[in-house]
Design an enzyme around this catalytic site. Structure first.
Site, mmCIF file in Angstrom:
data_model
loop_
_atom_site.group_PDB
_atom_site.id
_atom_site.type_symbol
_atom_site.label_atom_id
_atom_site.label_comp_id
_atom_site.label_asym_id
_atom_site.label_seq_id
_atom_site.Cartn_x
_atom_site.Cartn_y
_atom_site.Cartn_z
ATOM 1 N N LYS A 105 -3.939 15.719 -6.024
ATOM 2 C CA LYS A 105 -2.979 16.337 -6.947
ATOM 3 C C LYS A 105 -1.954 17.122 -6.145
ATOM 4 C CE LYS A 105 -2.840 19.126 -11.184
ATOM 5 N NZ LYS A 105 -3.630 19.778 -12.235
ATOM 6 N N SER A 130 -3.292 18.447 -16.908
ATOM 7 C CA SER A 130 -2.113 18.315 -16.084
ATOM 8 C C SER A 130 -2.310 17.359 -14.912
ATOM 9 C CB SER A 130 -1.685 19.694 -15.544
ATOM 10 O OG SER A 130 -2.714 20.255 -14.749
ATOM 11 N N SER A 170 -7.602 20.411 -17.295
ATOM 12 C CA SER A 170 -6.727 19.421 -16.666
ATOM 13 C C SER A 170 -7.406 18.334 -15.859
ATOM 14 C CB SER A 170 -5.727 20.116 -15.748
ATOM 15 O OG SER A 170 -4.689 20.606 -16.528
HETATM 16 N N1 GLN Z 1 -3.332 22.284 -20.790
HETATM 17 C C1 GLN Z 1 -3.762 23.523 -20.232
HETATM 18 C C2 GLN Z 1 -2.557 24.365 -19.883
HETATM 19 O O1 GLN Z 1 -1.503 23.929 -20.118
HETATM 20 C C3 GLN Z 1 -4.649 23.299 -19.067
HETATM 21 C C4 GLN Z 1 -3.931 22.933 -17.828
HETATM 22 C C5 GLN Z 1 -4.778 22.969 -16.605
HETATM 23 O O2 GLN Z 1 -6.005 22.917 -16.674
HETATM 24 N N2 GLN Z 1 -4.140 23.071 -15.465
HETATM 25 O O3 GLN Z 1 -2.653 25.444 -19.399
#
Ligand code: GLN
Length: 455
Positions: A69, A146, A171
């Site tokens: 990532k 994400s 995410s």
């Molecule tokens: N969708 C969640 C957020 O927007 C989780 C994102 C994540 O785990 N990085 O914060």
């Protein structure tokens, strides 16, 4: 071929790893043209590593292709957290999770697309002028977020591959669910956060994404380590995850999270999920309902207050002087700072800076940040109580299948945040959770299993 068989072949020099790496890189380039799952392909590095492995084919991950990532640092490769503000940043070091892979003979193929700094559930909140990754099963749909690019390339890869994702509030499992792959978010502290570009320090975890349970087990075995460079890393024996794959579930006590099947979850998701419960019962598992009302009802509110509070603090350093993209020097510091951030941060990052700055400002801190932290403790207690009775907890991973881009466009920010309703609980509590994909005739559905700490 199973990943373990492939690794053995590489170790026995039965595979010409340099020419195979070239072949894989060509494949990835083609896939990326179509799906935009990678921000950067680290061709030079991959070939260098392949050369090294061809001479000395050692390690748990010998010859396995690993994508990372973008928020996880890879030495000398652009690592921007998916943000234009970090454009051109090439870390002079590897994140510990990456270093562990490299030490075990992995070949790093590139950096995967993501929501900017991890801010999203669909990978549509990409940085300024970054490309949005497309779902590997249906290109009109989102990959999830994400870590969207990570799950996407994992689903597409027909070569031995593991992806390193990151989760703050879901995410890792969320894109696993939307793209139909296995995705494991470990216990907080199990995998070092050193070299991870922070979103929310008390929440961030690095975890493996793979096509099979074996891929994920090998990935986990490699990246899990105690690391003095991360003060929240935990020094605890690392189990043999591969061996544990043979455990049977006869007599296992499984808690079905009652609220996860309420009206907020789509009917098609519920139907597919329920069928799997019958399968578990047929294998001798005992499935009973358990209520996790606080996690489901208050998790989103607590998470978005804590997450944005931490994120806004973390982003403060990107001012274009100490960190972040430099711009033409003019005006006062405040003008310069404002100009840099206006230009190089996306809308969602700006929203979170405003929200998170508000929730921790004196006068509001007690009402929002401190209150959210209290709720977090109540949620942790609720899980602890559930684990007195159950070995694992289950629920769908996301309340819906991967939405189409035109559907996402119509969502309000709050609707967007609600995609995380089932995943923020284990993330707030630092609990390990995994997405197990359920294939259907159309889009995959995610089955989530949450375990107790370190299980
Ligand atoms: N969708 C969640 C957020 O927007 C989780 C994102 C994540 O785990 N990085 O914060």
């Amino acid at each position: 071929m199973k990943i373990s068989e492939y690794i053995k072949k590489v170790q026995n020099k039965e595979i010409d790893i340099v020419s195979y790496t070239k072949e894989v890189l060509e494949k990835i380039k083609k896939l990326n043209e179509e799906y935009d799952c990678l921000i950067e392909i680290s061709e030079e590095l991959a070939l260098k590593q392949a050369e090294k492995i061809s001479k000395d084919p050692k390690g748990k991950l010998a010859g396995v292709f690993v994508s990372v990532k973008d928020s996880i640092c890879v030495k000398d490769v652009n690592s921007t957290g998916g943000s234009r503000i970090l454009e051109g940043y090439k870390p002079p070091f590897n994140a510990t999770a990456v270093q562990n892979c490299v030490d075990e003979g992995a070949i790093i193929i590139g950096k995967t697309s993501q929501d900017e700094f991890g801010f999203g559930a669909f990978s549509v909140n990409v940085g300024v002028e970054y490309k949005i990754p497309k779902n590997p099963i249906d290109k009109t749909r989102a990959t999830g977020g994400s870590s969207g690019g990570a799950a996407c390339i994992t689903a597409l890869a027909d070569f031995p591959h593991i992806s390193l994702g990151e989760s703050t509030g879901g995410s890792i499992v969320n894109p696993g669910s939307f793209c139909g792959v296995l995705a494991l978010c470990p216990t907080y502290g199990r995998v070092s956060r050193y070299g991870l570009i922070d979103y929310g320090n008390s929440l961030d975890k690095v975890g493996p994404i793979g096509k099979t349970a074996e891929d994920v087990a090998i990935g986990m075995e490699t990246i899990a380590s105690y690391d003095k460079k991360d003060s929240t890393s935990i020094d605890k024996e690392i189990p043999n995850y591969l061996e544990k794959l043979n455990s049977n579930i006869n007599g296992m006590k499984i808690g079905l999270i009652k609220e996860s099947l309420d009206s907020g979850t789509d009917k098609n998701v519920k139907d597919v999920f329920n069928k799997q419960i019958e399968f578990l019962k047929s294998k001798g598992a005992v499935v009973e309902e358990v209520s996790l009302k606080k996690a489901i009802d208050y998790g989103i509110a607590a998470y978005y207050v804590i997450g944005t509070s931490e994120a806004s603090t973390n982003l403060a350093k990107y001012c274009g002087m100490r960190y972040g993209k430099e711009d033409e020097l003019k005006g006062t510091f405040n003008e310069y700072f404002t100009n840099v951030r206006s230009k190089y941060l996306g809308d969602e990052a700006k929203r979170r800076i405003m929200l998170g700055t508000f929730t921790r400002t004196s006068g509001y801190r007690d009402a929002y940040y401190i209150k959210a932290m209290k709720i977090r403790t109540l949620i942790i207690d609720e899980y602890k109580k559930a684990f007195e009775k159950f070995d694992v907890l289950i629920s769908p991973t996301t309340p819906m299948i991967a939405p189409r881009f035109d559907e996402i466009e119509k969502m309000t920010p709050l609707q967007h945040y609600m995609a995380d309703v089932l995943t923020v609980g284990p993330n707030l509590a630092g609990l390990p959770h995994i997405n197990i994909p359920i294939e259907t005739e159309t889009m995959p559905v995610g089955f989530m299993v949450t375990g107790n700490h370190f299980d």
